[in-house]
Design a protein around this motif. Structure first.
Motif, PDB file in Angstrom:
ATOM      1  N   ALA A  47       0.829  -1.206   0.000  1.00 12.56           N
ATOM      2  CA  ALA A  47       0.000   0.000   0.000  1.00 12.56           C
ATOM      3  C   ALA A  47       0.866   1.259   0.000  1.00 12.56           C
ATOM      4  CB  ALA A  47      -0.930   0.002   1.201  1.00 12.56           C
ATOM      5  N   SER A  48       0.375   2.309  -0.649  1.00 12.21           N
ATOM      6  CA  SER A  48       1.107   3.568  -0.758  1.00 12.21           C
ATOM      7  C   SER A  48       0.605   4.634   0.204  1.00 12.21           C
ATOM      8  CB  SER A  48       1.014   4.115  -2.183  1.00 12.21           C
ATOM      9  OG  SER A  48       1.525   3.197  -3.117  1.00 12.21           O
ATOM     10  N   LEU A  49      -0.596   4.420   0.759  1.00 12.85           N
ATOM     11  CA  LEU A  49      -1.210   5.462   1.579  1.00 12.85           C
ATOM     12  C   LEU A  49      -2.200   4.849   2.556  1.00 12.85           C
ATOM     13  CD1 LEU A  49      -1.800   8.580   2.016  1.00 12.85           C
ATOM     14  CD2 LEU A  49      -3.600   8.323   0.296  1.00 12.85           C
ATOM     15  N   VAL A  50      -2.209   5.374   3.784  1.00 13.86           N
ATOM     16  CA  VAL A  50      -3.214   5.015   4.783  1.00 13.86           C
ATOM     17  C   VAL A  50      -4.071   6.250   5.039  1.00 13.86           C
ATOM     18  CG1 VAL A  50      -3.629   4.408   7.200  1.00 13.86           C
ATOM     19  CG2 VAL A  50      -1.856   3.215   5.909  1.00 13.86           C
ATOM     20  N   VAL A  51      -5.385   6.075   5.035  1.00 17.44           N
ATOM     21  CA  VAL A  51      -6.317   7.174   5.296  1.00 17.44           C
ATOM     22  C   VAL A  51      -7.070   6.873   6.590  1.00 17.44           C
ATOM     23  CG1 VAL A  51      -8.275   8.505   4.436  1.00 17.44           C
ATOM     24  CG2 VAL A  51      -6.592   7.598   2.824  1.00 17.44           C
ATOM     25  N   ILE A 109       0.642   8.042  12.513  1.00 11.54           N
ATOM     26  CA  ILE A 109       1.507   9.003  11.825  1.00 11.54           C
ATOM     27  C   ILE A 109       2.924   8.924  12.360  1.00 11.54           C
ATOM     28  CG2 ILE A 109       2.002  11.481  11.623  1.00 11.54           C
ATOM     29  CD1 ILE A 109      -1.004  11.954  11.364  1.00 11.54           C
ATOM     30  N   LYS A 110       3.053   8.783  13.657  1.00 12.40           N
ATOM     31  CA  LYS A 110       4.368   8.778  14.292  1.00 12.40           C
ATOM     32  C   LYS A 110       5.145   7.489  14.052  1.00 12.40           C
ATOM     33  CE  LYS A 110       6.547   9.125  18.860  1.00 12.40           C
ATOM     34  NZ  LYS A 110       6.306   9.283  20.324  1.00 12.40           N
ATOM     35  N   ASN A 111       4.443   6.357  14.007  1.00 15.44           N
ATOM     36  CA  ASN A 111       5.136   5.070  14.072  1.00 15.44           C
ATOM     37  C   ASN A 111       5.202   4.276  12.774  1.00 15.44           C
ATOM     38  OD1 ASN A 111       5.699   5.297  16.895  1.00 15.44           O
ATOM     39  ND2 ASN A 111       3.565   4.777  17.324  1.00 15.44           N
ATOM     40  N   LEU A 112       4.383   4.612  11.770  1.00 21.08           N
ATOM     41  CA  LEU A 112       4.395   3.841  10.529  1.00 21.08           C
ATOM     42  C   LEU A 112       5.207   4.548   9.452  1.00 21.08           C
ATOM     43  CD1 LEU A 112       0.770   2.421  10.126  1.00 21.08           C
ATOM     44  CD2 LEU A 112       2.768   1.373  11.196  1.00 21.08           C
ATOM     45  N   ASN A 113       5.983   3.767   8.690  1.00 19.14           N
ATOM     46  CA  ASN A 113       6.802   4.342   7.624  1.00 19.14           C
ATOM     47  C   ASN A 113       6.055   4.373   6.301  1.00 19.14           C
ATOM     48  OD1 ASN A 113       9.116   4.880   9.164  1.00 19.14           O
ATOM     49  ND2 ASN A 113       9.745   2.742   9.055  1.00 19.14           N
ATOM     50  N   ILE A 114       4.934   5.091   6.286  1.00 22.05           N
ATOM     51  CA  ILE A 114       4.111   5.220   5.099  1.00 22.05           C
ATOM     52  C   ILE A 114       3.340   6.528   5.217  1.00 22.05           C
ATOM     53  CG2 ILE A 114       2.180   3.963   6.126  1.00 22.05           C
ATOM     54  CD1 ILE A 114       1.510   2.863   3.365  1.00 22.05           C
ATOM     55  N   PRO A 115       3.080   7.211   4.118  1.00 18.02           N
ATOM     56  CA  PRO A 115       2.262   8.426   4.204  1.00 18.02           C
ATOM     57  C   PRO A 115       0.885   8.128   4.796  1.00 18.02           C
ATOM     58  CG  PRO A 115       3.365   8.309   2.085  1.00 18.02           C
ATOM     59  CD  PRO A 115       3.594   6.989   2.755  1.00 18.02           C
ATOM     60  N   VAL A 116       0.422   9.017   5.672  1.00 14.43           N
ATOM     61  CA  VAL A 116      -0.886   8.880   6.319  1.00 14.43           C
ATOM     62  C   VAL A 116      -1.688  10.148   6.066  1.00 14.43           C
ATOM     63  CG1 VAL A 116      -2.128   8.577   8.493  1.00 14.43           C
ATOM     64  CG2 VAL A 116       0.043   7.372   8.118  1.00 14.43           C
ATOM     65  N   LEU A 117      -2.912   9.973   5.589  1.00 12.96           N
ATOM     66  CA  LEU A 117      -3.810  11.108   5.362  1.00 12.96           C
ATOM     67  C   LEU A 117      -4.832  11.140   6.482  1.00 12.96           C
ATOM     68  CD1 LEU A 117      -4.589  13.420   3.360  1.00 12.96           C
ATOM     69  CD2 LEU A 117      -6.267  11.821   2.403  1.00 12.96           C
ATOM     70  N   GLY A 133      -6.354  20.088  14.629  1.00 10.58           N
ATOM     71  CA  GLY A 133      -7.034  21.372  14.599  1.00 10.58           C
ATOM     72  C   GLY A 133      -7.385  21.871  13.212  1.00 10.58           C
ATOM     73  N   LEU A 134      -7.396  20.982  12.222  1.00 19.00           N
ATOM     74  CA  LEU A 134      -7.629  21.399  10.847  1.00 19.00           C
ATOM     75  C   LEU A 134      -9.052  21.131  10.373  1.00 19.00           C
ATOM     76  CD1 LEU A 134      -4.375  20.093   9.094  1.00 19.00           C
ATOM     77  CD2 LEU A 134      -4.908  22.455   9.681  1.00 19.00           C
ATOM     78  N   ASP A 135      -9.456  21.876   9.359  1.00 22.59           N
ATOM     79  CA  ASP A 135     -10.702  21.595   8.651  1.00 22.59           C
ATOM     80  C   ASP A 135     -10.412  20.943   7.310  1.00 22.59           C
ATOM     81  OD1 ASP A 135     -12.347  22.604  10.648  1.00 22.59           O
ATOM     82  OD2 ASP A 135     -12.273  24.646   9.837  1.00 22.59           O
ATOM     83  N   ILE A 136      -9.118  20.874   6.937  1.00 21.18           N
ATOM     84  CA  ILE A 136      -8.710  20.204   5.703  1.00 21.18           C
ATOM     85  C   ILE A 136      -7.842  19.005   6.073  1.00 21.18           C
ATOM     86  CG2 ILE A 136      -8.797  22.340   4.357  1.00 21.18           C
ATOM     87  CD1 ILE A 136      -5.716  22.378   4.473  1.00 21.18           C
ATOM     88  N   PRO A 137      -7.736  18.008   5.199  1.00 22.46           N
ATOM     89  CA  PRO A 137      -6.924  16.832   5.508  1.00 22.46           C
ATOM     90  C   PRO A 137      -5.435  17.164   5.627  1.00 22.46           C
ATOM     91  CG  PRO A 137      -8.474  16.338   3.758  1.00 22.46           C
ATOM     92  CD  PRO A 137      -8.505  17.829   3.949  1.00 22.46           C
ATOM     93  N   LEU A 138      -4.742  16.410   6.461  1.00 22.14           N
ATOM     94  CA  LEU A 138      -3.303  16.519   6.628  1.00 22.14           C
ATOM     95  C   LEU A 138      -2.652  15.261   6.089  1.00 22.14           C
ATOM     96  CD1 LEU A 138      -0.627  17.649   7.852  1.00 22.14           C
ATOM     97  CD2 LEU A 138      -1.240  16.443   9.951  1.00 22.14           C
ATOM     98  N   LEU A 139      -1.765  15.416   5.104  1.00 26.20           N
ATOM     99  CA  LEU A 139      -0.992  14.294   4.577  1.00 26.20           C
ATOM    100  C   LEU A 139       0.380  14.332   5.225  1.00 26.20           C
ATOM    101  CD1 LEU A 139      -0.628  11.923   2.619  1.00 26.20           C
ATOM    102  CD2 LEU A 139       0.067  13.575   0.869  1.00 26.20           C
ATOM    103  N   SER A 140       0.688  13.307   6.024  1.00 27.07           N
ATOM    104  CA  SER A 140       1.941  13.254   6.753  1.00 27.07           C
ATOM    105  C   SER A 140       2.867  12.220   6.127  1.00 27.07           C
ATOM    106  CB  SER A 140       1.689  12.893   8.223  1.00 27.07           C
ATOM    107  OG  SER A 140       2.901  12.691   8.905  1.00 27.07           O
ATOM    108  N   PHE A 141       4.105  12.651   5.834  1.00 27.60           N
ATOM    109  CA  PHE A 141       5.111  11.743   5.287  1.00 27.60           C
ATOM    110  C   PHE A 141       6.035  11.266   6.402  1.00 27.60           C
ATOM    111  CE2 PHE A 141       3.673  13.428   1.359  1.00 27.60           C
ATOM    112  CZ  PHE A 141       4.015  12.493   0.389  1.00 27.60           C
ATOM    113  N   PRO A 142       6.446   9.995   6.391  1.00 24.84           N
ATOM    114  CA  PRO A 142       7.371   9.520   7.410  1.00 24.84           C
ATOM    115  C   PRO A 142       8.726  10.206   7.277  1.00 24.84           C
ATOM    116  CG  PRO A 142       7.129   7.879   5.675  1.00 24.84           C
ATOM    117  CD  PRO A 142       6.099   8.940   5.416  1.00 24.84           C
TER     118      PRO A 142
END
Length: 277
Positions: free
Chosen positions: A105-109, A130-138, A266-275
């Motif tokens: 998988a390339s992304l976790v939502v 977000i902190k512990n997985l080495n994959i982008p998380v939305l 605290g967002l109203d838009i999605p946050l895409l976090s990269f490892p």
């Protein structure tokens, strides 16, 4: 020919996570990706504190799996995409790690609950992933809806070459969405010769990595990183915020609050976090 992307959407059937699943389906439809709905089954507080039998436990797991399969079929029919489902009785992060490895998988939502003092201080299951997985998380807040993604804001207090290259995999999706990217750097120190040299190299790398994508680069000087990012989200009218969380050691983590975690809650838009690796 490249294999289609695989997206994992984690849900516990709450309103917030159901909204995240819908958002993930929109991305999968646009990107031509496969979607996997994932539920890490857990007992209710009442069941966990009672002497539940193995038979009753199995029935609850089967009920959750059936619910997930029904949701998968509904999304597949509505969005005309390939959808499968996985329901397990296990720790969320452990099973997600296994599923990511087995499906490439390339992304976790995941859904993101609204901001609270407790979440800012301790985080929750989404910020833990977000902190512990080495994959982008939305991380998708409840108010976010997938209509179109036209503007992506990549924000950092230390915009590095490695961070830019790490983002390169999403170029195809950006092209499919017809989106543009702003690379936004909030720097606390004054310019010096080395920083100017780094800036020139950074600009050159951006031109090379994103030559077929509409992008811009903006830098501001400020000690208030989070406030500057929040301000730029509004000014740029961003549809998605991208960040790379910084890794701290044990003692540092006691005095540093993660900017990514605070922004996510605290967002109203999605946050895409990269490892950060």
């Amino acid at each position: 020919m490249l294999s289609p992307l695989t997206i994992i959407a984690a849900t516990n059937f709450s309103e917030t996570s159901n909204n995240a699943v819908t958002y993930a389906a929109g991305i999968a439809k646009t990107a031509g990706a496969k979607l996997i709905l994932f539920n890490s089954f857990s007992l209710s507080f009442h069941s966990a504190n009672s002497l539940i039998t193995a038979e009753n436990l199995q029935k609850q797991i089967e009920k959750a799996a059936s619910r997930l399969e029904t949701r998968s079929a509904e999304i597949a029919d509505l969005y005309k995409i390939e959808v499968s489902s996985v329901c397990t009785y296990s720790f969320l992060e452990d099973e997600l790690s296994y599923l990511i490895g087995s499906t490439a998988a390339s992304l976790v939502v995941m859904g993101m609950a609204e901001r609270s003092f407790e979440q800012e201080l301790m985080g929750n299951s989404t910020t833990a992933v977000i902190k512990n997985l080495n994959i982008p998380v939305l991380a998708v807040p409840l108010k976010a809806r997938f209509h179109s993604i036209k503007k992506i804001l990549y924000a950092s207090d230390t915009l590095s070459l490695s961070a830019i290259k790490r983002f390169s995999w999403i170029r195809q999706i950006v092209n499919d969405l017809g989106a543009e990217i702003e690379f936004f750097s909030v720097e606390e120190k004054l310019n010096n010769l080395k920083e100017e040299q780094d800036r020139i190299l950074l600009t050159s790398t951006l031109e090379k990595e994103f030559e077929q994508v509409k992008y811009m680069y903006k830098s501001v000087k400020s000690n208030a990183v989070i406030k500057e990012i929040e301000k730029e989200i509004k000014n740029y009218e961003a549809d998605i915020l991208v960040m790379v969380p910084q890794k701290y050691g044990f003692w540092d983590s006691l005095v540093h609050k993660s900017k990514t975690r605070i922004m996510a809650a605290g967002l109203d838009i999605p946050l895409l976090s990269f490892p950060n690796y």
